[in-house]
Design an enzyme around this catalytic site. Structure first.
Site, PDB file in Angstrom:
ATOM      1  N   CYS A  93      -0.352   3.996  -7.003  1.00 24.53           N
ATOM      2  CA  CYS A  93       0.106   3.263  -5.988  1.00 24.53           C
ATOM      3  C   CYS A  93       1.448   3.154  -5.999  1.00 24.53           C
ATOM      4  CB  CYS A  93      -0.714   2.195  -6.017  1.00 24.53           C
ATOM      5  SG  CYS A  93      -0.631   0.971  -7.691  1.00 24.53           S
ATOM      6  N   LYS A 119     -17.328  -3.319  -9.638  1.00 25.27           N
ATOM      7  CA  LYS A 119     -17.772  -1.937  -9.140  1.00 25.27           C
ATOM      8  C   LYS A 119     -16.609  -0.902  -9.182  1.00 25.27           C
ATOM      9  CE  LYS A 119     -17.869   0.227  -5.235  1.00 25.27           C
ATOM     10  NZ  LYS A 119     -17.865   1.604  -5.570  1.00 25.27           N
ATOM     11  N   GLU A 134      -4.767  -5.468  -3.462  1.00 26.35           N
ATOM     12  CA  GLU A 134      -3.562  -4.715  -3.881  1.00 26.35           C
ATOM     13  C   GLU A 134      -3.885  -3.158  -3.204  1.00 26.35           C
ATOM     14  OE1 GLU A 134      -1.141  -5.403  -5.772  1.00 26.35           O
ATOM     15  OE2 GLU A 134      -1.811  -7.352  -6.632  1.00 26.35           O
ATOM     16  N   GLU A 160       0.305   7.940   3.172  1.00 25.62           N
ATOM     17  CA  GLU A 160       0.446   7.749   1.547  1.00 25.62           C
ATOM     18  C   GLU A 160      -0.613   9.258   1.232  1.00 25.62           C
ATOM     19  OE1 GLU A 160      -2.320   4.928  -0.149  1.00 25.62           O
ATOM     20  OE2 GLU A 160      -0.952   4.681  -1.856  1.00 25.62           O
ATOM     21  N   THR A 188      -5.466   0.848   2.099  1.00 27.58           N
ATOM     22  CA  THR A 188      -5.125  -0.019   2.904  1.00 27.58           C
ATOM     23  C   THR A 188      -6.362  -0.229   4.058  1.00 27.58           C
ATOM     24  OG1 THR A 188      -2.644  -0.143   2.540  1.00 27.58           O
ATOM     25  CG2 THR A 188      -3.640  -0.867   4.881  1.00 27.58           C
TER      26      THR A 188
HETATM   27  P1  NDP Z   1     -10.734   3.147  -1.555  1.00 31.15           P
HETATM   28  O1  NDP Z   1     -10.286   1.975  -0.769  1.00 31.15           O
HETATM   29  O2  NDP Z   1     -11.396   4.492  -0.681  1.00 31.15           O
HETATM   30  O3  NDP Z   1     -11.871   2.855  -2.693  1.00 31.15           O
HETATM   31  C1  NDP Z   1     -11.300   1.796  -3.530  1.00 31.15           C
HETATM   32  C2  NDP Z   1     -12.717   1.121  -4.088  1.00 31.15           C
HETATM   33  O4  NDP Z   1     -13.176   0.650  -2.818  1.00 31.15           O
HETATM   34  C3  NDP Z   1     -13.875   2.232  -4.587  1.00 31.15           C
HETATM   35  O5  NDP Z   1     -14.484   1.475  -5.492  1.00 31.15           O
HETATM   36  C4  NDP Z   1     -14.669   2.451  -3.316  1.00 31.15           C
HETATM   37  O6  NDP Z   1     -15.749   2.772  -3.750  1.00 31.15           O
HETATM   38  C5  NDP Z   1     -14.603   0.853  -2.809  1.00 31.15           C
HETATM   39  N1  NDP Z   1     -14.995   0.759  -1.580  1.00 31.15           N
HETATM   40  C6  NDP Z   1     -14.860   1.788  -0.400  1.00 31.15           C
HETATM   41  N2  NDP Z   1     -15.371   1.406   0.825  1.00 31.15           N
HETATM   42  C7  NDP Z   1     -15.814  -0.102   0.504  1.00 31.15           C
HETATM   43  C8  NDP Z   1     -16.285  -1.072   1.296  1.00 31.15           C
HETATM   44  N3  NDP Z   1     -16.718  -0.847   2.613  1.00 31.15           N
HETATM   45  N4  NDP Z   1     -16.577  -2.238   0.758  1.00 31.15           N
HETATM   46  C9  NDP Z   1     -16.304  -2.442  -0.530  1.00 31.15           C
HETATM   47  N5  NDP Z   1     -15.812  -1.453  -1.469  1.00 31.15           N
HETATM   48  C10 NDP Z   1     -15.571  -0.433  -0.817  1.00 31.15           C
HETATM   49  O7  NDP Z   1      -9.470   3.686  -2.227  1.00 31.15           O
HETATM   50  P2  NDP Z   1      -9.401   5.039  -3.489  1.00 31.15           P
HETATM   51  O8  NDP Z   1     -10.513   4.969  -4.517  1.00 31.15           O
HETATM   52  O9  NDP Z   1      -9.325   5.990  -2.773  1.00 31.15           O
HETATM   53  O10 NDP Z   1      -7.931   4.668  -4.156  1.00 31.15           O
HETATM   54  C11 NDP Z   1      -6.827   4.920  -3.925  1.00 31.15           C
HETATM   55  C12 NDP Z   1      -5.989   4.038  -3.265  1.00 31.15           C
HETATM   56  O11 NDP Z   1      -5.877   2.673  -3.905  1.00 31.15           O
HETATM   57  C13 NDP Z   1      -4.779   4.410  -2.495  1.00 31.15           C
HETATM   58  O12 NDP Z   1      -4.559   3.988  -1.436  1.00 31.15           O
HETATM   59  C14 NDP Z   1      -3.834   3.718  -3.675  1.00 31.15           C
HETATM   60  O13 NDP Z   1      -2.372   3.462  -3.312  1.00 31.15           O
HETATM   61  C15 NDP Z   1      -4.654   2.411  -3.721  1.00 31.15           C
HETATM   62  N6  NDP Z   1      -4.239   1.733  -5.155  1.00 31.15           N
HETATM   63  C16 NDP Z   1      -3.594   0.655  -5.075  1.00 31.15           C
HETATM   64  C17 NDP Z   1      -2.928  -0.138  -6.185  1.00 31.15           C
HETATM   65  C18 NDP Z   1      -2.108  -1.529  -6.071  1.00 31.15           C
HETATM   66  O14 NDP Z   1      -1.998  -1.903  -7.074  1.00 31.15           O
HETATM   67  N7  NDP Z   1      -1.740  -1.778  -5.090  1.00 31.15           N
HETATM   68  C19 NDP Z   1      -3.223   0.590  -7.436  1.00 31.15           C
HETATM   69  C20 NDP Z   1      -4.040   1.582  -7.518  1.00 31.15           C
HETATM   70  C21 NDP Z   1      -4.595   2.562  -6.176  1.00 31.15           C
HETATM   71  P3  NDP Z   1     -16.207   4.394  -3.985  1.00 31.15           P
HETATM   72  O15 NDP Z   1     -15.136   5.004  -4.471  1.00 31.15           O
HETATM   73  O16 NDP Z   1     -17.520   4.634  -4.557  1.00 31.15           O
HETATM   74  O17 NDP Z   1     -16.236   4.721  -2.464  1.00 31.15           O
END
Ligand code: NDP
Length: 499
Positions: free
Chosen positions: A306, A197, A272, A403, A252
């Site tokens: 990230c 997804k 991650e 962040e 997180t």
């Molecule tokens: P989110 O946690 O908001 O979303 C990440 C993904 O999770 C999206 O596809 C989102 O869908 C989905 N999601 C949201 N809620 C749920 C749920 N309850 N159950 C399952 N899936 C869910 O993060 P962001 O998209 O805002 O991404 C930014 C974050 O990602 C930052 O904190 C960044 O640091 C982290 N990141 C970490 C990396 C690493 O390797 N450690 C690399 C890159 C980013 P939808 O968008 O459709 O809501």
């Protein structure tokens, strides 16, 4: 059109106009939900496409298709060398469509076309081929045993790595194609099947590569894509009883939610998560190298990385010189659309994210912090944020601990390296860090003491397929990349024979 403006390919325009469905069982299927989700171009705030808003029923259909494909053993039992060849063919097809995919990524995500070409495609292809190669390196061990009964019996044992099963991949919006393939490729190389997804903000490139996977010979049902909202589609996917493993990259907060629900069924998880990554600049560091390295480390992809450096601790003797150099560098950046190859800083991903970053900056300004900002962008309805330095922010400000995930970095004067180390480690996160010095002993000492899954010396943010990556503390669990990457997608079975 200016000379630096990229011309959109015909194939990209055609793809945007499609009525995108869900990619299940090797073909496009309609969602049972009537609603659609708009995809916006961050460069001007206009809608460019729409995708399905998958329901829990749709997710159930996708997971059942994946489970059926897994149970048929059509993929898991394929000879490793043949599976590897299919995955290499998949990489070749992605390469043949590289410009199309790069343009789609820039259009939905906002990033520079140069970054889409170099990272979302160039680096992704390296990762794809590296991971394809792991398909033929899956191996167990033979073990000598000392079981004492019955007397005289002898035993021999070995371990085998077996694919875990149906993988749920959840992808954030900052590097949609690259991070998506960091889930698809190890899952497929290990012999698993996947339902992935993408973020609702950036769903397009994974939809396009799903078709290429089928064209490369990945069997139907092995690679499925569902588009939808995190709270509905994402939650239904990670909580599905047939999912054996969740690979999640994101915040997180969401990661913890997924870990809690995974605990109920002991679903395997790799998380991650976020980072608030420090760079520790010691007084003997090379100032030119520091500014060059940390401008990239902090502002790449508008800081929506990230691993980005967002807190820079500088020993007092270098502080004024480096602050002036960073200010000059920030003010020289041109802010503009990702399709203008001459722009260094591009829009952030969405209006909501622009507002979120703006709130951090407003709070810092209201507190009286010194802000040094660059170009604010074209002001055409796009989601631009001026690159900003926050000098010696008050410790109580949110942007010191949380962040921001935007083009905003903190420059902090520290009396000595010990104070810098203490502040660098004073965070709940532990994803990446860097130390800048020309002294070998200091470099080795500080690289050992910084609490982060990856520490760079005189560099920041650069990652590689062969370099394990993941977080300490609240930045996640598990490691991606490196020669042991597929372990996260395999169960280790012990086989013991008496003879
Ligand atoms: P989110 O946690 O908001 O979303 C990440 C993904 O999770 C999206 O596809 C989102 O869908 C989905 N999601 C949201 N809620 C749920 C749920 N309850 N159950 C399952 N899936 C869910 O993060 P962001 O998209 O805002 O991404 C930014 C974050 O990602 C930052 O904190 C960044 O640091 C982290 N990141 C970490 C990396 C690493 O390797 N450690 C690399 C890159 C980013 P939808 O968008 O459709 O809501």
């Amino acid at each position: 059109m200016s000379a630096t403006q990229v011309e959109i390919l015909e194939s990209v325009s055609r793809f945007l106009q499609r009525s995108h469905g869900l990619y299940i069982d090797g073909r496009w299927q309609e969602s049972t939900a009537a609603g659609r989700m708009a995809v916006w171009n961050p460069a001007d705030g206009r809608q460019i496409a729409s995708v399905a808003d998958a329901s829990a029923d749709d997710v159930n259909r996708a997971v059942n298709s994946a489970r059926h494909a897994f149970e048929s053993r059509i993929w898991a039992d394929m000879l490793p060398a043949i599976r590897e060849r299919v995955l290499l063919r998949f990489a070749d097809l992605v390469e043949q469509h590289a410009e199309e995919l790069a343009q789609l990524e820039t259009l939905e995500q906002g990033k520079s076309i140069a970054i889409s070409r170099a990272f979302e495609l160039g680096c992704t292809l390296n990762w794809m081929r590296y991971t394809a190669g792991l398909t033929t390196k899956i191996s167990g061990r033979t073990l000598e045993l000392s079981i004492p009964m019955p007397e005289g019996a002898r035993y021999q044992a070995w371990t085998r790595k077996e694919p875990t099963g149906v993988v749920a991949g959840i992808v954030p919006w900052n590097f949609p194609l690259m991070i998506g393939m960091w889930k698809v490729m190890p899952a497929l190389a290990a012999g698993c099947v996947i339902v992935i997804k993408p973020s609702e903000t950036t769903p397009l490139t994974l939809l396009r590569v799903a078709e290429l996977a089928s064209e490369a010979g990945v069997p139907d049902g092995v690679f499925n894509v569902v588009t939808g909202q995190g709270s509905t589609c994402g939650a239904a996917l990670v909580n599905h009883p047939a999912v054996a493993k969740v690979s999640f990259t994101g915040s997180t907060q969401t990661g913890k939610q997924i870990a809690r629900s995974a605990a109920d069924r002991l679903t395997r998880v790799t998380l991650e998560l976020g980072g608030k990554n420090p760079a520790l600049v010691l007084k003997d560091a090379d100032p030119v190298l520091v500014v060059e390295g940390l401008m990239t480390g902090s502002f790449l992809n508008q800081g929506q990385v990230c691993a980005a450096s967002s807190r820079i601790y500088i020993e007092a003797p270098l502080f004024d010189r480096l602050t002036a150099d960073f200010e000059q560098a920030v003010k020289s950046l041109k802010v503009g659309p990702g399709l203008d190859a001459s722009a260094h800083i591009n829009p952030v991903v969405s209006l909501a994210h622009q507002h979120k970053i703006g709130a951090f900056i407003d709070e810092a300004r209201a507190s009286g912090a010194t802000l040094l900002s660059g170009d604010a962008g074209p002001g055409n309805g796009g989601f631009y944020v001026a690159p900003t330095l926050v000098v010696n922010p008050d410790a109580g400000l949110r942007l010191v601990r949380e962040e921001v995930f935007g083009p905003v970095i903190n420059l902090v004067r520290v009396a000595d390296a010990a104070e810098g180390l203490r502040l660098a480690n004073d965070t709940e996160y532990g994803l990446t860090a860097s130390v800048w010095t020309q002294n070998l002993g200091q470099a080795l000492d500080y690289s050992a003491r910084l609490q982060a899954g990856t520490v760079w010396i005189n560099s920041h943010t650069l990652i590689d397929a062969n370099l394990p990556f993941g977080g300490m503390k609240q930045s996640g669990t598990g490691r991606d990349f490196g020669p042991d990457w597929l372990d996260g997608y395999c169960e280790e079975k012990s086989v013991c024979v008496r003879y």
